[in-house]
Scaffold this motif. Structure first.
Motif, PDB file in Angstrom:
ATOM      1  N   GLU A 103      54.159  31.463  33.496  1.00 29.73           N
ATOM      2  CA  GLU A 103      55.496  31.717  34.019  1.00 29.73           C
ATOM      3  C   GLU A 103      55.418  32.217  35.455  1.00 29.73           C
ATOM      4  N   GLU A 104      56.448  31.891  36.249  1.00 31.76           N
ATOM      5  CA  GLU A 104      56.405  32.242  37.662  1.00 31.76           C
ATOM      6  C   GLU A 104      56.570  33.737  37.903  1.00 31.76           C
ATOM      7  N   ARG A 105      57.003  34.492  36.897  1.00 30.45           N
ATOM      8  CA  ARG A 105      57.103  35.942  37.076  1.00 30.45           C
ATOM      9  C   ARG A 105      55.735  36.614  37.081  1.00 30.45           C
ATOM     10  N   LEU A 106      54.693  35.892  36.693  1.00 28.35           N
ATOM     11  CA  LEU A 106      53.336  36.409  36.773  1.00 28.35           C
ATOM     12  C   LEU A 106      52.772  36.163  38.172  1.00 28.35           C
ATOM     13  N   ASP A 107      52.155  37.174  38.753  1.00 31.90           N
ATOM     14  CA  ASP A 107      51.444  36.989  40.018  1.00 31.90           C
ATOM     15  C   ASP A 107      50.079  36.374  39.728  1.00 31.90           C
ATOM     16  N   PHE A 108      49.626  35.514  40.633  1.00 31.08           N
ATOM     17  CA  PHE A 108      48.304  34.928  40.434  1.00 31.08           C
ATOM     18  C   PHE A 108      47.486  35.010  41.706  1.00 31.08           C
ATOM     19  N   GLU A 109      46.194  35.043  41.525  1.00 26.77           N
ATOM     20  CA  GLU A 109      45.255  35.006  42.642  1.00 26.77           C
ATOM     21  C   GLU A 109      43.996  34.293  42.179  1.00 26.77           C
ATOM     22  N   ASN A 110      43.511  33.399  43.005  1.00 25.68           N
ATOM     23  CA  ASN A 110      42.299  32.654  42.687  1.00 25.68           C
ATOM     24  C   ASN A 110      41.066  33.423  43.145  1.00 25.68           C
ATOM     25  N   GLY A 111      39.977  33.198  42.453  1.00 27.25           N
ATOM     26  CA  GLY A 111      38.731  33.858  42.808  1.00 27.25           C
ATOM     27  C   GLY A 111      37.537  32.988  42.463  1.00 27.25           C
ATOM     28  N   ARG A 112      36.384  33.406  42.927  1.00 30.42           N
ATOM     29  CA  ARG A 112      35.166  32.634  42.689  1.00 30.42           C
ATOM     30  C   ARG A 112      33.989  33.583  42.549  1.00 30.42           C
ATOM     31  N   VAL A 113      33.170  33.323  41.527  1.00 29.75           N
ATOM     32  CA  VAL A 113      31.915  34.051  41.359  1.00 29.75           C
ATOM     33  C   VAL A 113      30.802  33.104  41.775  1.00 29.75           C
ATOM     34  N   ALA A 114      30.035  33.505  42.783  1.00 30.46           N
ATOM     35  CA  ALA A 114      28.979  32.637  43.308  1.00 30.46           C
ATOM     36  C   ALA A 114      27.893  32.427  42.264  1.00 30.46           C
ATOM     37  N   GLY A 115      27.417  31.193  42.184  1.00 29.07           N
ATOM     38  CA  GLY A 115      26.398  30.850  41.211  1.00 29.07           C
ATOM     39  C   GLY A 115      24.995  31.081  41.722  1.00 29.07           C
ATOM     40  N   PRO A 116      24.012  30.904  40.850  1.00 23.29           N
ATOM     41  CA  PRO A 116      22.623  31.126  41.241  1.00 23.29           C
ATOM     42  C   PRO A 116      22.092  30.061  42.194  1.00 23.29           C
ATOM     43  N   ARG A 117      22.829  28.955  42.312  1.00 25.69           N
ATOM     44  CA  ARG A 117      22.437  27.923  43.266  1.00 25.69           C
ATOM     45  C   ARG A 117      23.691  27.224  43.763  1.00 25.69           C
ATOM     46  N   SER A 118      23.562  26.462  44.808  1.00 21.97           N
ATOM     47  CA  SER A 118      24.703  25.824  45.455  1.00 21.97           C
ATOM     48  C   SER A 118      25.430  24.888  44.493  1.00 21.97           C
ATOM     49  N   GLY A 119      26.764  24.970  44.509  1.00 24.83           N
ATOM     50  CA  GLY A 119      27.582  24.084  43.693  1.00 24.83           C
ATOM     51  C   GLY A 119      27.773  24.539  42.266  1.00 24.83           C
ATOM     52  N   LEU A 120      27.203  25.678  41.900  1.00 22.47           N
ATOM     53  CA  LEU A 120      27.305  26.162  40.524  1.00 22.47           C
ATOM     54  C   LEU A 120      28.062  27.487  40.527  1.00 22.47           C
ATOM     55  N   ASP A 121      29.345  27.421  40.874  1.00 24.38           N
ATOM     56  CA  ASP A 121      30.177  28.615  40.953  1.00 24.38           C
ATOM     57  C   ASP A 121      31.141  28.668  39.770  1.00 24.38           C
ATOM     58  N   LEU A 122      31.644  29.864  39.506  1.00 24.74           N
ATOM     59  CA  LEU A 122      32.631  30.073  38.452  1.00 24.74           C
ATOM     60  C   LEU A 122      33.978  30.332  39.116  1.00 24.74           C
ATOM     61  N   HIS A 123      34.932  29.428  38.898  1.00 22.52           N
ATOM     62  CA  HIS A 123      36.259  29.542  39.501  1.00 22.52           C
ATOM     63  C   HIS A 123      37.212  30.200  38.503  1.00 22.52           C
ATOM     64  N   LEU A 124      37.873  31.259  38.959  1.00 25.91           N
ATOM     65  CA  LEU A 124      38.715  32.077  38.098  1.00 25.91           C
ATOM     66  C   LEU A 124      40.127  32.188  38.659  1.00 25.91           C
ATOM     67  N   VAL A 125      41.051  32.592  37.788  1.00 21.13           N
ATOM     68  CA  VAL A 125      42.409  32.945  38.195  1.00 21.13           C
ATOM     69  C   VAL A 125      42.725  34.300  37.575  1.00 21.13           C
ATOM     70  N   ARG A 126      43.224  35.224  38.395  1.00 19.59           N
ATOM     71  CA  ARG A 126      43.692  36.502  37.859  1.00 19.59           C
ATOM     72  C   ARG A 126      45.208  36.452  37.745  1.00 19.59           C
ATOM     73  N   LEU A 127      45.714  36.705  36.544  1.00 19.96           N
ATOM     74  CA  LEU A 127      47.149  36.779  36.296  1.00 19.96           C
ATOM     75  C   LEU A 127      47.528  38.237  36.125  1.00 19.96           C
ATOM     76  N   ARG A 128      48.590  38.648  36.799  1.00 15.88           N
ATOM     77  CA  ARG A 128      49.002  40.053  36.770  1.00 15.88           C
ATOM     78  C   ARG A 128      50.498  40.133  36.498  1.00 15.88           C
ATOM     79  N   GLY A 129      50.883  41.087  35.634  1.00 15.43           N
ATOM     80  CA  GLY A 129      52.286  41.280  35.305  1.00 15.43           C
ATOM     81  C   GLY A 129      52.534  41.026  33.829  1.00 15.43           C
ATOM     82  N   GLU A 130      53.804  40.957  33.473  1.00 18.12           N
ATOM     83  CA  GLU A 130      54.192  40.686  32.092  1.00 18.12           C
ATOM     84  C   GLU A 130      54.830  39.304  32.019  1.00 18.12           C
TER      85      GLU A 130
END
Length: 382
Positions: A294-321
């Motif tokens: 829902e659009e009432r939730l705030d979102f922000e994208n993030g990334r956890v760097a992987g042990p080698r190039s191209g192997l990252d973990l892409h995340l989204v943080r949702l905040r609110g109710e």
């Protein structure tokens, strides 16, 4: 200009053939109706109305293999259309393939639990397949009391050790629906009001003002919503990067309406599983596992760097109710982390987490692993 006239001419010819085929079908002139409808389908091979009417025509002419081919294609293109599944089930029943009929009709009754004709045909299919108890239950839901009594008699004979002869059931207990009945029943059976209504065949997204969502598997959009591609946000700022790419692009749907999304994208692929969640605290979710929120939730994208190039973990943080919708290839389970504990799991098995947890990627025995340290709940694939 010549091309425009050609398109207009094709459209007029298609409608003329379709109307002629419909009139001939209604008049019982099935051979002539088939010719007109085959010509109409040749002009527009994907037109659902022409194909459905041609399928009924083949059925009436006892050309069951052709009817089955048409309805199989129709349910693939329109997986949430109850009537098409019912008609495919009836065709398979007439072909003497009760197991195939059961598959089609079980989808139909899942989509429309109160569809009495579907339950009736399903009872006949179970009966033909020797599944007497399930046939009884289906006939009971169909209100076919005579068939319920027949199934109960069969069950009594079985319990007494007598051999039950499974006589051939007549799938013409109820007639094939007329074209007017077919058109009247061509609607999708989904509730309104709940943000995400999940069924076996897919999910309905209902929104009054706006929602962020992917559109892969979209069957139909109700309302006058507009769709704008969404860009990723990092540290509160919009970036030039798209939130998803290609068919998995995330859109901001504004204006209110309802979206019907199919669980299965192709016959060769297993159906996806949708899981709605209600959020009251921060939720970190793997980007590929987030389908809508829902659009009432705030979102922000993030990334956890992987042990080698191209192997990252892409995340989204949702905040609110608010509510979010997860999509995964299989079911989800949770694991609790207590007292700054550390757990590790293959990266492809992570769905998300809540609570103060710190992620880290590392090389595992067979590919990348995620190491999670802190305290909270972890969602992962079962």
């Amino acid at each position: 200009m010549r091309a425009d006239r050609g398109f207009a001419g094709d459209g007029e010819q298609f409608l003329e053939l379709l109307n002629r085929g419909s009139d001939l079908f209604a008049a019982g002139e099935l051979a002539q109706a088939r010719e007109a409808l085959e010509a109409a389908v040749a002009l527009r091979p994907k037109d659902p109305k022409a194909n459905s009417l041609l399928g009924l025509c083949y059925f009436k002419l006892d050309e069951l293999d052709k009817a089955a081919e048409i309805y199989t294609a129709l349910v693939h293109d329109n997986p949430l259309d109850v009537t098409l599944h019912v008609n495919l089930g009836l065709v398979e029943l007439k072909r003497g393939r009760p197991a195939a009929a059961i598959r089609a009709l079980e989808v139909a009754v899942n989509l429309a639990p109160d569809h009495r004709r579907a339950h009736n045909y399903l009872g006949l299919a179970y009966y033909e397949n020797g599944e007497i108890e399930r046939a009884r239950e289906a006939f009971l839901k169909a209100g076919a009391h005579a068939m319920v009594e027949k199934m109960e008699a069969a069950l009594r004979e079985r319990s007494e050790g007598k051999e039950w002869e499974n006589g051939a059931a007549d799938p013409d207990v109820e007639a094939v629906p007329s074209l007017s009945e077919l058109c009247e029943s061509l609607r999708l059976y989904w509730p309104r009001g709940a943000p995400f209504a999940v069924e076996a065949a897919g999910v309905a997204l209902d929104f009054a003002s706006g929602i962020y969502t992917r559109l892969d598997g979209l069957i139909v959009a109700r309302g006058n919503a507009t769709f704008e591609p969404v860009r990723k946000r990092y540290r509160g700022e919009l970036t030039a990067s798209s939130f998803g790419t290609g068919p998995r692009q995330v859109f901001h749907a504004r204006g209110g309406g309802q979206l019907i999304i199919a669980a299965q994208l192709a016959p060769s692929e297993p159906p996806r599983l949708f899981t709605p969640v209600r959020l009251v605290e921060d939720f970190y979710v793997v980007e590929s596992c987030l389908f809508a929120f829902e659009e009432r939730l705030d979102f922000e994208n993030g990334r956890v760097a992987g042990p080698r190039s191209g192997l990252d973990l892409h995340l989204v943080r949702l905040r609110g109710e608010g509510h979010a919708l997860l999509v995964t290839p299989r079911s989800i389970r949770t694991e609790a982390i207590y007292g700054n504990e550390t757990v590790r799991l293959p990266m492809e098995g992570l769905v998300g987490w809540t609570g103060p947890i710190t992620p880290r990627l590392l090389e595992g025995p067979a590919g990348a692993w995620v190491e999670l340290t802190g305290e909270g709940s972890v969602l992962l694939l079962a």
